[in-house]
Enzyme design. Structure first.
Site, short mmCIF file in Angstrom:
data_model
loop_
_atom_site.label_atom_id
_atom_site.label_comp_id
_atom_site.label_asym_id
_atom_site.label_seq_id
_atom_site.Cartn_x
_atom_site.Cartn_y
_atom_site.Cartn_z
N TYR A 153 0.83 -1.21 0.00
CA TYR A 153 0.00 0.00 0.00
C TYR A 153 0.86 1.25 0.00
O TYR A 153 1.79 1.40 0.80
CB TYR A 153 -0.93 0.03 1.22
CG TYR A 153 -1.64 1.37 1.35
CD1 TYR A 153 -2.68 1.70 0.50
CD2 TYR A 153 -1.22 2.31 2.29
CE1 TYR A 153 -3.30 2.92 0.58
CE2 TYR A 153 -1.84 3.54 2.37
CZ TYR A 153 -2.88 3.85 1.52
OH TYR A 153 -3.49 5.08 1.59
N HIS B 120 -2.37 16.66 -1.87
CA HIS B 120 -2.80 16.69 -0.48
C HIS B 120 -2.49 18.01 0.21
O HIS B 120 -2.89 18.21 1.37
CB HIS B 120 -2.15 15.54 0.30
CG HIS B 120 -2.75 14.20 0.01
ND1 HIS B 120 -3.00 13.75 -1.26
CD2 HIS B 120 -3.17 13.20 0.83
CE1 HIS B 120 -3.54 12.54 -1.21
NE2 HIS B 120 -3.66 12.18 0.05
N ASN C 155 1.86 10.81 6.40
CA ASN C 155 0.95 9.88 7.05
C ASN C 155 1.32 9.74 8.52
O ASN C 155 1.92 8.77 8.95
CB ASN C 155 1.04 8.53 6.33
CG ASN C 155 -0.24 7.74 6.40
OD1 ASN C 155 -0.24 6.55 6.20
ND2 ASN C 155 -1.35 8.39 6.67
N TYR D 208 -15.03 30.29 47.47
CA TYR D 208 -14.42 29.12 46.85
C TYR D 208 -13.24 29.47 45.95
O TYR D 208 -12.27 28.71 45.88
CB TYR D 208 -15.47 28.37 46.01
CG TYR D 208 -16.53 27.64 46.79
CD1 TYR D 208 -16.57 27.67 48.18
CD2 TYR D 208 -17.51 26.92 46.13
CE1 TYR D 208 -17.55 27.01 48.90
CE2 TYR D 208 -18.50 26.26 46.82
CZ TYR D 208 -18.52 26.30 48.20
OH TYR D 208 -19.50 25.64 48.89
N ARG E 160 -10.50 29.84 48.55
CA ARG E 160 -10.33 28.70 49.45
C ARG E 160 -10.01 27.40 48.70
O ARG E 160 -9.30 26.54 49.20
CB ARG E 160 -11.61 28.51 50.27
CG ARG E 160 -11.45 27.62 51.46
CD ARG E 160 -12.77 27.18 52.09
NE ARG E 160 -13.90 28.06 51.90
CZ ARG E 160 -15.17 27.67 52.02
NH1 ARG E 160 -15.44 26.41 52.32
NH2 ARG E 160 -16.15 28.52 51.84
N PHE F 203 -1.59 5.98 12.27
CA PHE F 203 -1.79 7.40 11.98
C PHE F 203 -3.03 7.97 12.67
O PHE F 203 -3.25 9.18 12.67
CB PHE F 203 -1.94 7.60 10.47
CG PHE F 203 -2.96 6.67 9.86
CD1 PHE F 203 -4.32 6.81 10.11
CD2 PHE F 203 -2.55 5.63 9.05
CE1 PHE F 203 -5.25 5.94 9.57
CE2 PHE F 203 -3.48 4.75 8.49
CZ PHE F 203 -4.83 4.92 8.76
N GLU G 276 -12.01 5.69 4.63
CA GLU G 276 -11.54 6.26 5.89
C GLU G 276 -12.76 6.80 6.63
O GLU G 276 -13.07 7.99 6.60
CB GLU G 276 -10.49 7.34 5.60
CG GLU G 276 -9.29 6.73 4.86
CD GLU G 276 -8.34 7.74 4.25
OE1 GLU G 276 -8.55 8.96 4.47
OE2 GLU G 276 -7.40 7.33 3.56
#
Length: 506
Positions: free
Chosen positions: A52, A82, A194, A277, A280, A326, A411
């Site tokens: 792949y 990409h 990746n 608060y 404290r 990934f 995906e």
């Protein structure tokens, strides 16, 4: 000099490289492992084994086999297609962290890249050539594809970079440093993009700055206690040991140490029996905030030294395995968790600001104004803090619970971890401004009480902060004061002081 092995990178080393521009080299044994791993890939290609992303297409195209003569073009096409990021660029510090972390991940010798590629990442890092990487566009699986593609362009002499404070074409910056643009070979484009290095880089920068801000928040809260004559009994060791949370006990110990010699704090029953608060419960709240960043630290340290691309090549067993390292889910969860701690650090600080400026809650001049009525003093600073706190509440919504399928549903579940990390860093910047506002108000309050009665630690902190923000003697444009003090907290304060076990160290 930081030496990369792929497995031993520390936060301290990242800090030295990212913030102090320390140089980086590869360990000798690491170079040997990288070269051996590449030889495995070359042999598998010769054997025409289907792998792949090496001799197939990507994502939904994983069933498309690519001929050997097209393998280099496949990798270049991947980077070009990409590089789809949008929005403002990441800071140069984040980009430096991305370069460092990607080089470290590839150094383990499981990614099938040539040694020259890893060295090219370090060439850019050591030369101060920082690719311009847009912040938006990553799903957090299959890794940070878009941001890392923009990072990879710089190695090839493509795209734009920042170089010595100037924006220019990458090829120009490389030429100035005598660096030859890289030509990608089989597997190398995929190995570059990746992975989780964008979200991890943002996460590491966020963690380092959050750790600093929490210490500064403790100092600031201690000064607020002085300004409001707070009750120190609430920080008693036995009280916090009875509950047992270590971070809570640590905060209480540090506050006791900071205020050990202060004459502005009180005992229970002297002025009141107990405080609100936000005063404290400082150890309980900030201790819990420390728990969130400690969790993030643990996961980020693992990810800094992880192999997160796909497929992985194991030379000793001559095998290639496609998997999902990934996927950014561990970092997505960690960054969503640290966001809660950041939000609450600012939230409780804003409540202390209110107690400092509200004349119904203290005996100080209304809104710390030198001339109440004619001059508004710190009134609208509290508004700004409230706005930032409210904005953080919306950003604190977990990004990791969302997922949108991609690549034709191949995906089909993604982490959105980079969104979580980006929001965490944005929230941290907001929180720093809130702490800066509290510090401005706390300094004004202790002046009314008498700075000569302050503890030595808070007084030193006060004196250093006063170099950036003068006392409020009349209304002025307070935005400048807030910005100046926030910048000091970010860039300078921790170089002056650190807190360990309640002791103030230079």
């Amino acid at each position: 000099m930081v030496i990369l092995t792929g497995k031993t990178l520390t936060f301290e080393e990242v800090k030295r490289v990212v913030f102090d521009n320390e140089s980086v080299e590869l360990a000798t044994e690491t170079c040997i492992d990288i070269e051996a791993n590449r030889e495995t890939v070359d042999q598998l290609i010769k054997d025409k084994k289907t792998m792949y992303g090496i001799n197939t297409g990507f994502g939904k195209f994983s069933d498309v086999v690519i001929e050997n003569e097209d393998l280099d073009d496949l990798q270049l096409n991947l980077i070009h297609s990409h590089a789809c990021g949008v929005g403002e660029p990441f800071s140069e510090k984040v980009t430096r962290a991305m370069l460092l972390l990607r080089a470290n991940a590839l150094s383990q010798g499981c990614s099938g890249v040539r040694l020259i590629l890893v060295k090219q990442l370090l060439n850019l890092l050591n030369s101060g050539i920082h690719p311009i990487v847009p912040e938006q566009g990553s799903l957090g699986a299959s890794g940070d594809l878009a941001p890392l593609s923009h990072l990879a362009l710089g190695l090839l002499g493509e795209g734009e970079v920042m170089y010595h404070g100037e924006k220019m074409e990458a090829v120009t910056a490389l030429s100035k440093e005598g660096i030859t643009p890289l030509t990608l070979k089989a597997k190398e484009g995929l190995a570059l993009i990746n992975g989780t290095q964008a979200m991890t880089a943002v996460g590491v920068v966020t963690y380092l700055e959050a750790e600093k801000l929490l210490h500064q928040s403790e100092l600031t809260a201690a000064m607020t206690l002085e300004g409001l004559q707070g009750i120190i009994d609430a920080f008693d060791h036995d009280l916090h040991a009875a509950r047992g949370h270590q971070e809570q006990m640590d905060v209480a110990e540090r506050i006791r140490g900071i205020l050990a010699d202060s004459n502005l704090i009180t005992k229970q029953g002297e002025l009141r029996v107990q405080d609100a608060y936000s005063l404290r419960c400082i150890p309980q709240v900030l201790g819990a905030c420390w728990q969130t960043i400690n969790y993030a630290k643990e996961k980020l340290l693992i990810e800094m030294n992880a192999v997160t691309d796909n497929p992985l090549i194991f030379s000793d067993q001559n095998k290639v395995i496609s998997g999902g390292n990934f996927h950014g889910e561990p970092i997505a969860f960690a960054m969503d968790f640290i966001k809660i701690g950041i939000a609450e650090t600012a939230n409780v600080a804003e409540r202390r600001i209110e107690r400092l400026v509200n004349p119904q809650l203290n005996d100080l001049p209304a809104f710390l104004s030198p001339n109440p009525g004619l001059e508004s003093g710190a009134m609208i600073m509290q508004y700004s803090a409230a706005s930032l706190v409210s904005e953080n509440k919306t950003l604190a919504h977990p990004a990791s619970v969302d997922s949108i399928p991609s690549s034709a549903n191949q995906e089909d579940h993604v982490s959105m971890g980079t969104i979580a990390a980006r929001h965490a860093l944005q929230m941290l910047q907001n929180a720093r401004h809130v702490v800066a506002i509290e510090l401005i108000c706390a300094m004004q309050a202790v002046e009314y009480r008498g700075t000569e009665q302050m503890g030595a630690i808070t007084k030193e902190f006060y004196q250093k902060a006063r170099e950036f923000v003068p006392s409020i003697t009349a209304d002025r444009i307070f935005s400048t004061d807030i910005t100046n003090l926030a910048n000091w907290l970010k860039d300078e304060a921790q170089s002056h002081v650190s807190l360990k076990g309640g002791v103030f160290h230079e």
